[in-house]
Design an enzyme around this catalytic site. Structure first.
Site, short mmCIF file in Angstrom:
data_model
loop_
_atom_site.label_atom_id
_atom_site.label_comp_id
_atom_site.label_asym_id
_atom_site.label_seq_id
_atom_site.Cartn_x
_atom_site.Cartn_y
_atom_site.Cartn_z
N LYS B 33 5.50 -55.80 8.36
CA LYS B 33 4.26 -56.41 7.71
C LYS B 33 3.28 -56.94 8.97
O LYS B 33 2.01 -56.89 8.79
CB LYS B 33 4.79 -57.74 7.10
CG LYS B 33 3.55 -58.68 6.12
CD LYS B 33 4.14 -59.55 5.23
CE LYS B 33 3.10 -60.24 4.62
NZ LYS B 33 2.49 -59.52 3.67
N ARG B 103 5.63 -66.05 6.08
CA ARG B 103 6.36 -64.97 5.44
C ARG B 103 7.14 -64.27 6.37
O ARG B 103 6.97 -63.93 7.62
CB ARG B 103 5.47 -63.83 4.85
CG ARG B 103 4.55 -64.29 3.75
CD ARG B 103 3.89 -63.03 3.26
NE ARG B 103 3.26 -63.30 1.89
CZ ARG B 103 1.83 -63.87 1.84
NH1 ARG B 103 1.30 -63.97 2.85
NH2 ARG B 103 1.56 -63.80 0.47
N GLY B 112 12.35 -58.04 -1.90
CA GLY B 112 13.18 -59.14 -2.63
C GLY B 112 14.04 -59.98 -1.65
O GLY B 112 14.60 -60.92 -2.06
N MET B 114 12.91 -61.18 1.16
CA MET B 114 12.11 -61.93 2.32
C MET B 114 11.86 -63.25 1.59
O MET B 114 11.65 -63.40 0.45
CB MET B 114 10.85 -61.03 2.40
CG MET B 114 10.94 -59.70 2.31
SD MET B 114 10.82 -58.99 3.93
CE MET B 114 8.90 -58.83 3.87
N ARG B 347 -0.99 -50.12 1.47
CA ARG B 347 0.37 -49.50 1.57
C ARG B 347 0.09 -48.16 0.97
O ARG B 347 -0.83 -48.16 0.01
CB ARG B 347 1.57 -50.41 1.17
CG ARG B 347 1.41 -50.75 -0.42
CD ARG B 347 2.46 -51.59 -1.01
NE ARG B 347 2.04 -52.42 -2.18
CZ ARG B 347 3.10 -53.12 -2.72
NH1 ARG B 347 4.34 -53.18 -1.99
NH2 ARG B 347 2.82 -53.85 -3.78
N HIS B 470 28.97 -26.36 -20.32
CA HIS B 470 28.37 -25.45 -20.84
C HIS B 470 26.92 -25.89 -21.29
O HIS B 470 26.10 -25.14 -21.10
CB HIS B 470 29.31 -24.81 -22.00
CG HIS B 470 28.63 -23.93 -22.62
ND1 HIS B 470 27.79 -23.99 -23.86
CD2 HIS B 470 28.73 -22.36 -22.32
CE1 HIS B 470 27.38 -22.74 -24.35
NE2 HIS B 470 27.76 -21.73 -23.42
N SER B 797 27.77 -13.45 -3.22
CA SER B 797 26.77 -14.52 -3.87
C SER B 797 27.69 -15.64 -4.09
O SER B 797 28.67 -15.58 -4.60
CB SER B 797 26.22 -14.15 -5.25
OG SER B 797 25.51 -14.97 -6.01
N CYS B 865 24.10 -18.74 -5.99
CA CYS B 865 23.69 -18.63 -7.44
C CYS B 865 24.30 -19.35 -8.29
O CYS B 865 24.14 -19.31 -9.59
CB CYS B 865 23.89 -17.14 -7.60
SG CYS B 865 25.59 -16.76 -8.31
N TYR B 885 18.69 -15.98 0.17
CA TYR B 885 18.20 -16.43 -1.07
C TYR B 885 18.97 -17.53 -1.67
O TYR B 885 20.15 -17.58 -1.49
CB TYR B 885 17.81 -15.14 -1.78
CG TYR B 885 18.95 -14.34 -2.60
CD1 TYR B 885 19.39 -14.98 -3.99
CD2 TYR B 885 19.60 -13.49 -1.91
CE1 TYR B 885 20.74 -14.39 -4.15
CE2 TYR B 885 20.63 -12.86 -2.41
CZ TYR B 885 21.36 -13.35 -3.72
OH TYR B 885 22.27 -12.64 -4.33
#
Lengths: 930, 930
Positions: B33, B103, B112, B114, B347, B470, B797, B865, B885
């Protein structure tokens, strides 16, 4: 200098020199049979003289387009002259004829693949001459007709059939069964017919010149090396194709020339009991095949001792010399030709398991072999024989003759069992209590709640399940003979009977189950129990203990098993499966209440009831093992195993509904409604617990994490039992083992629980209890992440059953039935990986886990506790990768002790030689001569 | 020189120099900050002045026993003077008071965690003074009471409750809902009561000295670093405990001092659509929380443009500058205090998936970021959003308010689906044909014979099954939204209804299933379909294609899927599961006949009927892929999957028996007997095929070996289809893939069959078909023996679903329900290994198989695969180990394209920088300020 193609049987020294003193090379040059004959000759044993044509000659012949290599013909003539000189006979001389045999013989035994021609040297003239000399024309004609047939088939390639047709016709015309009953006259005509057959098929006359016969026979034997049959055999046996065969030409001797001739077989020790006394059989005036075929009644060798004491003494001397030379019991063939003793062959004799043990031990005390050699002379399977009653071979043969053979399943737990059929475990228990007869439990397959029935049964038979099915595992564990997966056995549970094909066997009928072979018989078979307290076995196993580096532990779940294993030499419990403790009849209801609990407090109440029972289990085990390590595996199986079968429950509910429909009075209705209610509640729970693949489901450490109260109870029981041991002044050594680990976090989580409970229970005596915390390595991931696991685990125990299942992706419960047998039959797999540890797959995981575990925790204790722990080949692997111990069922402990010793002795780099220092290079097992 | 503890917001250069120019160090020193505020100040953005006390000061305080380090108090005074000078106000001066906030702010965002105290500097005198200055006592009293409460709670540790009780009592006495409706008089009394509460709890008066207030507040923020909550958060987020927190002291500004004050929030682009136009809301005379809470109606930023054009222009300028500086869309908080614009925070802004894509692409065309950066600005999950209709958030919120939320299961296939409940597949099909309404198929779990029902349904809901059950697999495959394993859903199939808790849903009722989140609702939810043909997405994916090295293929079993995947950019079919072709309604009866066949010829007849159907399947696939590789996997699942469920059959037989008992006339009896007969025959076959662990059973290559006619039919169909393609002038490229291989011998055996059939079918055109033969690597043993397999296989594969199951020993059908969710909840596992590939276990096997495969066959083609082929983290792994691949379901192809590009960009050794060359060291994502 040109190559020497031939070595006489008396020229072993020259052959050895040629081979640079390497016996293996000699075997390669002369073949097994030739080397053996030469070896015997050198020992001064009366072997019919002869010579060996080398394998080099064979290769030269085959490479040279089937032309005899230069000089071979001349060498044959010279060698033959030498045989003639020794025998005082002349090849082809009708007045004093020498007959010879011509046999193949390669470096490696190829039984049935070898070509042989006997009686070479006979022709019409020689036949006439010999008939006069022996004063027995029938005998010579018989030799002659054999020569023509054998020569025709082997050398000339004529089919056997036309010769056999002729013989058959003559036998028929005489109304006799065997050729030996034919008359001289018949043989005269047969010889004529055989010559005609020969001419018809070969397009030329049968060669009457003895030298032609011999040369052609030698060439035929050479060529047979490349015959289809021999090549296929080599392919299968992985014998190189380029070795070639040697050819042995040897003077014929005859045991069937009257009352001073004989043929026989002796073994240098008793092949059944192993007692150190020559035994055997012989027949006066006979040929070798007469002794073997059993057509004529043979005499024991004792008769020879009485009737021909000098020849007997001679034979005994030779036998003793051969046994010492070959350093093992010998099986010797001999022929006496008109009062002259000839030895034709010697080889290591076959023997029973008992004999093998006794002979190995006594050969050591006789100074013939070393202890290390004795250890390699007995197979682990032979040791197994000592541990189970076995069916009598003769009795089995009779049962088969009587048509009582039923089927063959998987031989999963050895031994023979006879009893009456009981189709469920409860009945088996009842009959075992009420009736005199032993019981055989027959089930489609067994589940843990059949165990009480298995325990009271003499044997087990199932129609499904594989080699590591529940039935198989439990049967082996308890040494019950068992045959599983006998698919032809159909169970009809409602009708209370089984059928095998058309045979109906009612409950209560007698059957016999041979766990050694897998055979099943109707009725009874006689059994005999080998002696386990055999002094020779005890001695042998003590030697094994000196040699082996693997410790042998046992898988035991109860004090009886532990005590038995301890007696057999187990040095710890590598696996106590706590689930078996839960199946006890008194406990199962509590376990079921624990599973059915609808609240935590209900579950805790059930667990509190189990705690003292578990504690006493462990106390008993600790006591039995007298301070040795006892590794206790926390509960492993899926919970549904403790509940009834789902299909049964479905059937029961519908059955109850049907009964409800028919019910008459209110009381009956109420009772049925209540039962239906309970059954449905059970069914709901079973369905909730149902898993598609329970093997990969909620079990092992996962149960411990999801239901943490369960392992807490078990851990508490272990430490409370330890405390009791301390109070008894003993030194308990519990090991707490986590099953089915697949991630280090699982171990970390439970380690905290173990340590906390140890502190709570043991208090300030915690340092007195040497407890260890470890894990099964039974998922591939556990093996792969072994380094992480070893950060927490103080020991690894390889659970190779599960590891094999998961590495292959095959279910041990289903695979054998579904496809594994097909795979073995088709040769897709060489071995059943549940029998013999798969080195290429599972073994790779284990090896890497061992290395990773040691890297993370030097000195970490590692063992194997799957079924493979009792398998010799797998034990050799464990030795090779340097495990600390194998753990197997109690009855396999002696087997494992021997196998572990053999593993050391068979190490490729072994410095412990199995050969005596004084053995010379002629050492070698006598070749098998077909 | 002593340490400097404080840097003013205007002293970024000094801090940067101190940190050797490292932005990361600056963040560490000033916290996120503080650094952000200093960064904005340096850019000339009007930030309320202030200073940052460094994290070093915090650590010195904490290490020094909670004593302010030497010099800090003096530095605070000096820094405060500087703020007073800038603001022209004086801390504690009633005539012209400066108020400050205090702060915390550490290096990493800890939302939360801080501590914050606002309005420091107020006391009774200052309150009176300020009330005069602002001419608004109520406003100042409100600040004052807030200070006392916040200070009391945060600094002094007084519980919040007594303060809230007082506020509640006043609200009640006035009958109002919010504190802002209280009167000045009330606040007067509340301040008094708050001071009393403070004294009662603290034992001393509320400190009226502003410097005391500030010093105590700073110390409290320091100490909060070691608070329980913050420490626990760091533990979870793996933030080191020794970083310390900085403290930011900043002048307060107020948007609620009349009509020239305001507070608002803007985003530099449209966060919903991504359109490049500043959007936002603001409120005149208000505080930040008023804008956020939604209590008052906000105005759009357009109103500001109209009413305060100069301030708007100023804001727009700042926003543009900040976006360029931070190189991403900014979310900015601003306050206008009496006509003066202040920016309080900026931000990176949150955005929808569509906006993310458009913004990333447009930032490139605006010259703000590079293409490579753009690729990292969109998550694969955001791409996934484009592919499925989604539930409207607002509509879901309303449904929850209306109590229509039912339960949450596993979100296995994204998208929202609304429809009427159908409890079986056949009904779903019928309703889909007959009725207007879309259907949701609700099942306990699905089996292959439910597929036809799934295909016609809008979505799927199951009560059991896991992430790769399945149902999940098929739903993802076909892009059907699905929630599985919703355990609270109870199906009552006979009653044709489901219950969730006490809610009863009849078949035909409407439900909504959110496959993106796993939520299930009663009734309907509105959906919206994002645009897949989005131009920005197309551009982004084209950039991804330039970067990625992994090829992306698809898993497709039918031409529609293949065409869709092809459109989405798939470059081949990596997995065609032939079993799905067998479930077609027209074919299943033939398949069942094949399975039930009692003779070889009966089986061959059925297979002959299937051949032309399979052939046309393959022709269609080849056509769709236009000459790309199509890898066809031979039949994989166990045969029982093609038959009805065992339990159902048992129930049916008993049901038939009951009906038989009740049957009246002979015709009915006969019909029932016939049906019973058929059912029992089916049941027998199902029971014969039953396996304890079908996943590890007779399936895959084992089926092909045990029933050789089956693969022969499939192979023939493949080559016949290839021939048809040749005749069409196309270039078919079939791959024939063997499933579940565990031994090289299996591959060798089937290779011979493939080559023989290829020769038979293709004849002299065989060279025109570029067919390949390969194997799935899905058992651990296949991975371990990959070197042997690669002797025969031309491609690998990796089937990571099965490989994960077997490596862990967990069943994907059961694990999530049984224990995997527990494991994730307990933290035993970090990720579900079925979602994200397990690098430490499964990954090790794959990596070694890749190496071994390449060693045996250089250039061997390798892909993945399994379901992981569509998972970004797993795709990164595939990229890392150099696979060729990944193959995923059609709808995941775009995701995989992006993920594959990100994998390249995220490589640790990547030379492709995602940062622009011109970015300076102040680059960094703006810290999140809570």
């Amino acid at each position: 200098m040109s190559t020497r193609w031939i070595y006489g049987f008396n020229a072993l020294d020259a052959a050895t020199e040629r081979c640079g003193g390497e016996w293996d090379e000699v075997l390669g040059l002369l073949g097994g049979k030739g080397a053996n004959l030469a070896d015997m000759t050198r020992l001064g044993i009366p072997v019919p003289p002869g010579f060996t044509i080398t394998t080099e000659a064979c290769n030269a012949y085959l490479d040279g387009g089937h032309v005899l290599p230069d000089g071979l013909a001349d060498e044959i003539s010279v060698a033959l002259k030498s045989v003639e000189a020794e025998t005082n006979k002349t090849f082809g001389d009708p007045a004093n004829p020498l007959l010879v045999s011509c046999r193949s013989g390669s470096k490696f035994s190829m039984p049935g693949m070898m070509d042989t021609v006997l009686n070479l040297g006979l022709n019409d003239d020689v036949t006439d001459g010999m008939a006069k000399i022996f004063d027995n024309r029938r005998f010579v004609l018989d030799l002659y007709r054999r020569l023509i047939q054998m020569f025709g088939v082997v050398v000339t390639g004529i089919p056997d059939e036309p010769f056999e047709v002729v013989l058959g016709a003559f036998r028929e015309s005489r109304g006799v069964n065997s050729d030996s009953e034919l008359f001289e006259d018949d043989l005269e005509r047969i010889v004529r017919r055989f010559k005609e057959i020969y001419r018809d098929h070969a397009g030329r006359d049968f060669p009457s010149d003895p030298m032609d016969q011999l040369t052609l026979a030698v060439q035929a034997v050479f060529a047979s090396w490349n015959g289809k049959r021999a090549a296929a055999y080599r392919e299968a046996a992985e014998i190189p194709h380029n070795l070639g065969t040697a050819v042995n030409v040897q003077a014929m001797v005859f045991g069937n020339i009257g009352q001073t001739s004989a043929t026989g077989v002796v073994v240098t020790r008793n092949a059944t009991t192993g007692a150190p006394k020559m035994t055997g059989d012989f027949l006066i005036n006979s040929q070798g095949e007469d002794v073997v075929s059993g057509v004529r009644q043979t005499s024991t060798i004792e008769v020879l001792r009485r009737e021909m004491p000098e020849l007997y003494a001679q034979l005994e001397r030779h036998a003793e010399m051969l046994e010492r030379h070959y350093r093992d019991m010998q099986d010797i063939e001999f022929t006496i030709e008109r009062g002259k003793m000839w030895l034709l062959q010697t080889r290591n004799g076959k023997r029973t398991a008992q004999a093998a043990v006794r002979i190995a031990v006594e050969l050591v005390s006789d100074g013939v072999i070393t202890k290390h050699e004795a250890l390699t002379r007995v197979t682990p399977r032979q040791v197994e024989f000592f541990l189970h009653p076995q069916f009598d071979t003769e009795s089995k043969r009779r049962a088969k003759d009587e048509g009582r053979y039923l089927t063959t399943g998987l031989n999963v737990s050895p031994g023979g069992a006879v009893g009456i059929v009981a189709l469920d475990a409860d009945l088996a228990v009842r009959w075992a209590g009420e009736r005199e007869e032993p019981v055989i439990l027959v089930r489609p397959e067994t589940k843990p709640d059949d165990v009480h029935g298995m325990l009271v049964s003499a044997g087990v038979l199932t129609s499904s399940g594989g080699r590591t099915s529940h039935a198989a595992l439990v049967a082996r564990q308890f040494g019950k003979p068992a045959v599983v997966g006998a698919q032809e056995v159909d169970l009809h549970l409602e009708a209370r009977l089984i059928t095998v094909g058309s045979t109906v066997i009612n409950e209560g009928d007698w059957i016999s189950v041979d766990g050694t072979t897998g055979e099943v018989f109707l009725g009874t078979i006689e059994t005999s129990l080998p002696e386990i307290d055999d002094a020779w076995l005890t001695a042998l196993l003590a030697w094994a203990d000196e040699v082996r580096e693997l410790d042998v532990w046992t898988n035991a779940d109860n004090p009886d098993d532990a005590a038995l294993a301890f007696k057999f030499g187990a040095n710890g419990i590598g696996l106590c499966r706590t689930e078996h403790m839960f199946f006890d009849t008194a406990r199962l209801p509590i376990v079921q209440r624990m599973i059915m609990a609808s609240s935590d407090s209900e579950r805790l109440t059930a667990l509190d009831e189990l705690l003292p029972l578990q504690r006493s289990d462990f106390v008993a085990l600790f006591r039995a093992m007298e301070g040795r390590r006892v590794i206790i595996r926390l509960l492993d199986p899926p919970l549904h195993e403790f509940l009834p079968n789902e299909g049964d429950l479905i059937r029961k509910t519908t059955d109850l509904k049907i009964r409800l429909m028919k019910a008459g009075d209110l009381a009956e209705v109420n009772a049925l409604v209540k039962e239906l209610d309970e059954t449905e509640r059970l069914l709901n729970r079973v369905e909730a617990l149902h898993e598609s693949n329970p093997m990969l489901g909620l079990r092992g450490v996962r149960l411990a994490i999801v239901i943490p109260d369960l392992p807490k109870m078990q851990i508490k029981a272990i430490f409370e039992a330890s405390l009791i041991m301390l109070e008894e002044g003993a030194e308990p050594k519990p090991g707490i083992m986590i099953p089915l680990t697949s991630d280090a976090a699982e171990l970390v989580r439970l380690k905290a629980v173990v340590d906390r409970i140890a502190t709570e229970v043991l208090g300030d005596r915690i340092d007195e209890v040497d407890y260890e915390y470890g894990t099964m390595i039974e998922t591939p991931r556990a093996a792969i992440t072994a380094r992480d696991l070893a950060e927490t685990a103080e020991f690894f125990s390889f659970g190779t059953n599960d590891l094999t299942q998961m590495t292959y992706g095959i279910s041990r419960d289903d695979a054998e039935r579904a496809y594994l047998l097909d795979y073995l039959k088709l040769g897709v797999l060489e071995h059943n990986p549940f029998d013999t540890l798969d080195r290429e797959g599972v073994g790779v995981l284990i090896r890497s886990a061992v290395e990773a575990g040691r890297a993370a925790r030097p000195g970490i204790q590692m063992g194997l506790c799957g079924e493979h722990g009792g398998d010799p080949a797998s034990i050799a692997f464990c030795d090779e990768i340097g495990l600390d111990y194998v753990s197997c069922s109690p009855l396999r402990v002696p087997i494992a002790r021997l196998a572990a010793a053999q593993a050391v002795l068979n190490r490729p780099e072994s410095f412990i030689s199995t050969a005596d220092p004084h053995t010379d290079m002629t050492e070698g097992v006598a070749a098998d001569t077909a």
